[in-house]
Write a protein that holds these residues in place. Structure first.
Motif, short mmCIF file in Angstrom:
data_model
loop_
_atom_site.label_atom_id
_atom_site.label_comp_id
_atom_site.label_asym_id
_atom_site.label_seq_id
_atom_site.Cartn_x
_atom_site.Cartn_y
_atom_site.Cartn_z
N LEU A 66 14.74 28.66 -11.99
CA LEU A 66 15.20 29.65 -13.28
C LEU A 66 14.08 29.13 -14.58
O LEU A 66 14.16 27.91 -14.55
CB LEU A 66 16.86 29.88 -13.32
N LEU A 67 13.48 29.27 -15.43
CA LEU A 67 13.22 29.42 -16.41
C LEU A 67 13.53 30.31 -17.29
O LEU A 67 13.68 31.09 -17.50
CB LEU A 67 11.71 28.85 -16.50
N ARG A 68 13.87 29.64 -18.47
CA ARG A 68 15.08 30.43 -19.48
C ARG A 68 14.65 30.28 -20.80
O ARG A 68 14.72 28.84 -21.49
CB ARG A 68 16.78 30.23 -19.11
N PHE A 69 13.87 31.02 -21.98
CA PHE A 69 13.61 30.78 -22.95
C PHE A 69 14.43 31.25 -23.90
O PHE A 69 14.66 32.75 -23.87
CB PHE A 69 12.56 30.90 -23.55
N THR A 70 15.53 30.70 -24.46
CA THR A 70 15.88 30.61 -25.60
C THR A 70 15.18 31.89 -26.94
O THR A 70 15.06 30.56 -27.55
CB THR A 70 17.35 30.56 -25.52
N PRO A 101 24.71 24.71 -25.13
CA PRO A 101 24.65 25.69 -23.40
C PRO A 101 26.10 24.62 -22.95
O PRO A 101 26.07 23.31 -23.79
CB PRO A 101 23.37 24.48 -23.38
N THR A 102 26.59 24.95 -22.49
CA THR A 102 27.45 24.09 -21.04
C THR A 102 26.73 23.60 -20.40
O THR A 102 25.48 23.26 -20.01
CB THR A 102 28.24 25.37 -20.66
N MET B 64 11.69 29.43 -30.37
CA MET B 64 11.75 29.05 -29.26
C MET B 64 13.73 27.50 -29.29
O MET B 64 12.97 26.91 -30.43
CB MET B 64 11.63 28.38 -28.24
N THR B 65 14.95 29.04 -29.13
CA THR B 65 15.31 27.67 -29.43
C THR B 65 16.28 26.24 -28.17
O THR B 65 17.17 25.05 -28.32
CB THR B 65 16.75 28.39 -30.20
N LEU B 66 15.82 26.70 -27.46
CA LEU B 66 16.48 26.32 -26.11
C LEU B 66 15.72 26.69 -24.92
O LEU B 66 15.45 27.86 -24.62
CB LEU B 66 18.25 26.61 -25.84
N LEU B 67 15.17 25.75 -24.32
CA LEU B 67 14.33 26.10 -22.93
C LEU B 67 14.76 25.11 -22.24
O LEU B 67 15.62 24.19 -22.22
CB LEU B 67 12.90 25.07 -23.19
N ARG B 68 15.45 25.88 -21.06
CA ARG B 68 15.62 25.65 -19.66
C ARG B 68 15.54 26.50 -18.40
O ARG B 68 14.76 26.52 -18.16
CB ARG B 68 17.36 26.15 -19.87
N PHE B 69 15.66 24.40 -17.28
CA PHE B 69 14.99 24.58 -16.48
C PHE B 69 15.72 24.05 -15.27
O PHE B 69 16.55 23.50 -15.56
CB PHE B 69 13.95 23.47 -16.10
N THR B 70 15.81 25.10 -14.25
CA THR B 70 17.29 25.36 -13.29
C THR B 70 16.08 24.77 -12.43
O THR B 70 15.47 25.77 -11.79
CB THR B 70 17.93 26.67 -12.83
N LEU B 77 17.56 20.57 -19.68
CA LEU B 77 18.05 21.86 -21.02
C LEU B 77 16.92 20.84 -22.72
O LEU B 77 17.52 19.68 -22.62
CB LEU B 77 19.33 21.66 -21.98
#
Lengths: 102, 102
Positions: A66-70, A101-102, B64-70, B77
């Motif tokens: 998963l890639l997630r841009f906030t 972020p947790t 973009m305030t956060l980029l998160r790779f799962t 993060l």
């Protein structure tokens, strides 16, 4: 109603756009306009390809699920499957804004 | 103990690595080895720069305030601040594995 339609209806509340692309990166199902589709897929596909290659460079046995841009008021979530990608554009909950972020 | 040290100690449980980079993209504080630092910063900085430019291309007023790779067992993060970046490498909770993004 197909399983996909059901899934799309289930998430419609906060979701502003949902886009499923096929193996060639083109849209096969979308809740957005053609123009929005091509703009989003063009950019997102480049980034996801780059992110996946980075992950594999660091550790070939690993993969990105998963890639997630906030962003300021939205989030873009990309699930990079083998033959498809699901791209979701959703609003951030007021309560989540500034949440750590947790 | 400085505020940063306190913050680092607070997140140490699930966090496998924490790295703060300065304006030049180099590590200014890290809980990882020099080799891990340079590897992670090299890759992550490229991706964050690319992701930020994509976000701005789509909408110049956005950011973009956060980029998160799962990944399979970890998450990366990245908080892209103006003069710094915070990169966190954390383990995924067993319960989160396969959890659907909200």
């Amino acid at each position: 109603m197909s399983e996909i339609e059901e899934a799309i209806n289930r998430v419609k509340g906060r979701v502003k756009g949902l886009l499923i692309t096929g193996p060639d990166g083109n849209s096969v199902r979308s809740t957005m306009t053609k123009a929005e589709d091509s703009k989003l897929t063009g950019y997102i596909n480049q980034l996801v390809d780059k992110a996946r290659s980075v992950v594999r460079d660091v550790n070939p046995a690993n993969d990105m699920t998963l890639l997630r841009f906030t962003l300021k008021r939205h989030e873009i979530l990309v699930t990079p499957g083998r033959n498809f990608r699901i791209i979701v554009l959703q609003e951030i909950n007021k309560s989540e804004e500034g949440a750590k972020p947790t």
